[in-house]
Design a protein around this motif. Sequence first.
Motif, PDB file in Angstrom:
ATOM      1  N   UNK A  74       0.807  -1.223   0.000  1.00 36.82           N
ATOM      2  CA  UNK A  74       0.000   0.000   0.000  1.00 36.82           C
ATOM      3  C   UNK A  74       0.843   1.279   0.000  1.00 36.82           C
ATOM      4  N   UNK A  75       1.869   1.411   0.831  1.00 39.62           N
ATOM      5  CA  UNK A  75       2.680   2.631   0.765  1.00 39.62           C
ATOM      6  C   UNK A  75       3.354   2.834  -0.580  1.00 39.62           C
ATOM      7  N   UNK A  76       3.885   1.747  -1.159  1.00 40.30           N
ATOM      8  CA  UNK A  76       4.537   1.869  -2.463  1.00 40.30           C
ATOM      9  C   UNK A  76       3.544   2.307  -3.530  1.00 40.30           C
ATOM     10  N   UNK A  77       2.359   1.705  -3.524  1.00 37.18           N
ATOM     11  CA  UNK A  77       1.336   2.080  -4.490  1.00 37.18           C
ATOM     12  C   UNK A  77       0.876   3.515  -4.277  1.00 37.18           C
ATOM     13  N   UNK A  78       0.728   3.915  -3.021  1.00 39.31           N
ATOM     14  CA  UNK A  78       0.272   5.270  -2.720  1.00 39.31           C
ATOM     15  C   UNK A  78       1.265   6.317  -3.210  1.00 39.31           C
ATOM     16  N   UNK A  79       2.554   6.090  -2.973  1.00 39.02           N
ATOM     17  CA  UNK A  79       3.571   7.037  -3.430  1.00 39.02           C
ATOM     18  C   UNK A  79       3.606   7.090  -4.950  1.00 39.02           C
ATOM     19  N   UNK A  80       3.487   5.933  -5.601  1.00 34.12           N
ATOM     20  CA  UNK A  80       3.482   5.897  -7.068  1.00 34.12           C
ATOM     21  C   UNK A  80       2.298   6.682  -7.626  1.00 34.12           C
ATOM     22  N   UNK A  81       1.130   6.504  -7.040  1.00 32.40           N
ATOM     23  CA  UNK A  81      -0.065   7.231  -7.493  1.00 32.40           C
ATOM     24  C   UNK A  81       0.129   8.732  -7.301  1.00 32.40           C
ATOM     25  N   UNK A  82       0.679   9.127  -6.166  1.00 33.85           N
ATOM     26  CA  UNK A  82       0.909  10.550  -5.902  1.00 33.85           C
ATOM     27  C   UNK A  82       1.864  11.155  -6.917  1.00 33.85           C
ATOM     28  N   UNK A  83       2.950  10.451  -7.200  1.00 35.94           N
ATOM     29  CA  UNK A  83       3.936  10.948  -8.164  1.00 35.94           C
ATOM     30  C   UNK A  83       3.311  11.115  -9.542  1.00 35.94           C
ATOM     31  N   UNK A  84       2.591  10.093 -10.001  1.00 36.22           N
ATOM     32  CA  UNK A  84       1.976  10.155 -11.331  1.00 36.22           C
ATOM     33  C   UNK A  84       0.933  11.255 -11.407  1.00 36.22           C
ATOM     34  N   UNK A  85       0.092  11.359 -10.379  1.00 37.15           N
ATOM     35  CA  UNK A  85      -0.978  12.360 -10.386  1.00 37.15           C
ATOM     36  C   UNK A  85      -0.416  13.768 -10.391  1.00 37.15           C
ATOM     37  N   UNK A  86       0.597  14.016  -9.582  1.00 36.43           N
ATOM     38  CA  UNK A  86       1.178  15.362  -9.499  1.00 36.43           C
ATOM     39  C   UNK A  86       1.958  15.693 -10.762  1.00 36.43           C
ATOM     40  N   UNK A  87       2.624  14.682 -11.340  1.00 37.02           N
ATOM     41  CA  UNK A  87       3.451  14.941 -12.515  1.00 37.02           C
ATOM     42  C   UNK A  87       2.631  15.173 -13.771  1.00 37.02           C
ATOM     43  N   UNK A  88       1.523  14.458 -13.924  1.00 34.35           N
ATOM     44  CA  UNK A  88       0.760  14.516 -15.180  1.00 34.35           C
ATOM     45  C   UNK A  88      -0.352  15.559 -15.180  1.00 34.35           C
ATOM     46  N   UNK A  89      -0.799  15.943 -13.996  1.00 34.66           N
ATOM     47  CA  UNK A  89      -1.896  16.914 -13.947  1.00 34.66           C
ATOM     48  C   UNK A  89      -1.358  18.286 -13.607  1.00 34.66           C
ATOM     49  N   UNK A  90      -1.798  19.267 -14.341  1.00 35.04           N
ATOM     50  CA  UNK A  90      -1.343  20.629 -14.068  1.00 35.04           C
ATOM     51  C   UNK A  90      -2.025  21.150 -12.818  1.00 35.04           C
ATOM     52  N   UNK A  91      -1.451  22.210 -12.271  1.00 39.61           N
ATOM     53  CA  UNK A  91      -2.020  22.808 -11.074  1.00 39.61           C
ATOM     54  C   UNK A  91      -3.314  23.520 -11.378  1.00 39.61           C
TER      55      UNK A  91
END
Length: 273
Positions: free
Chosen positions: A256-273
Amino acid sequence: MTAAPARFRDLIAAEWIKLWSLRSTYWVLGVGALVVIGINVNSAQSNADRLAHLPPPPDGLEPHMRFDPLHTAFVDPAWQILMVVAGSVGAIAVFGEYTSGLVRTTFTAVPDRRAVVAAKAAVMTAVMLVLGAVVAAVSFGATQAVLRDHGGLSAGDPGALRAVVASALLAPLCALVGMAVGALVRHATGTVVTTLVTLILLPALFQGETHRWVKEIGNAMPLSAWQALVENPAIGFPPDTYPVSVAEAWLVFGAWPLLAVAVTVVAVHRRDV
């Protein structure tokens, strides 16, 4: 002249300041810790008072019918509160920057969004690990001291250390899940509600024993894994259909922590502010 890229330790320092610059951080973590410990100690005291007026259990009583002192240190409602507290703080660390507009300044100063997320996750993990360790150790020590005349345990007893470690790790796990939800939802109310549903309500929905796939989904939830890890092996319970093994529970805690960090990285990187 081009400015040198920010060092990771500078990002760590910046995220540390962001987290502790909010008064709510102190209040939420402090009050949450006291509430969890208080519920557990109250459970132990209530059980000690009750056991003091009961005759000794008869010989030959089934193990699962005996009083379990370990359970008093890890009462489900208390630790569910800690899960909500940790998940909410993790979520606020992400969506708070979006709602305040601070994220634009952050990404302008540090275009490497992955590094920012990594620093935020590192700070959150460290803070929540300390919180979880303190709450778990104090809860265990205080409850077993109250129950010293009624079979109170020590850290060396079977399952005790495992329960303390699992409970300490539960806080950072939930905080990282909250960060992932915050990165996806980016709305205060929606993020908190989604975090609550993910951590607390979903496991309850997948507890049916009619279909194996339903129970297996429930077994993959952090709450179900934690419940398996804090179970007293000396007491035992009647066999469950498709139970969570200790090995499977630790895998859930790692995934779960690994998946959560991966999701956070992808979401922040691909979506603009």
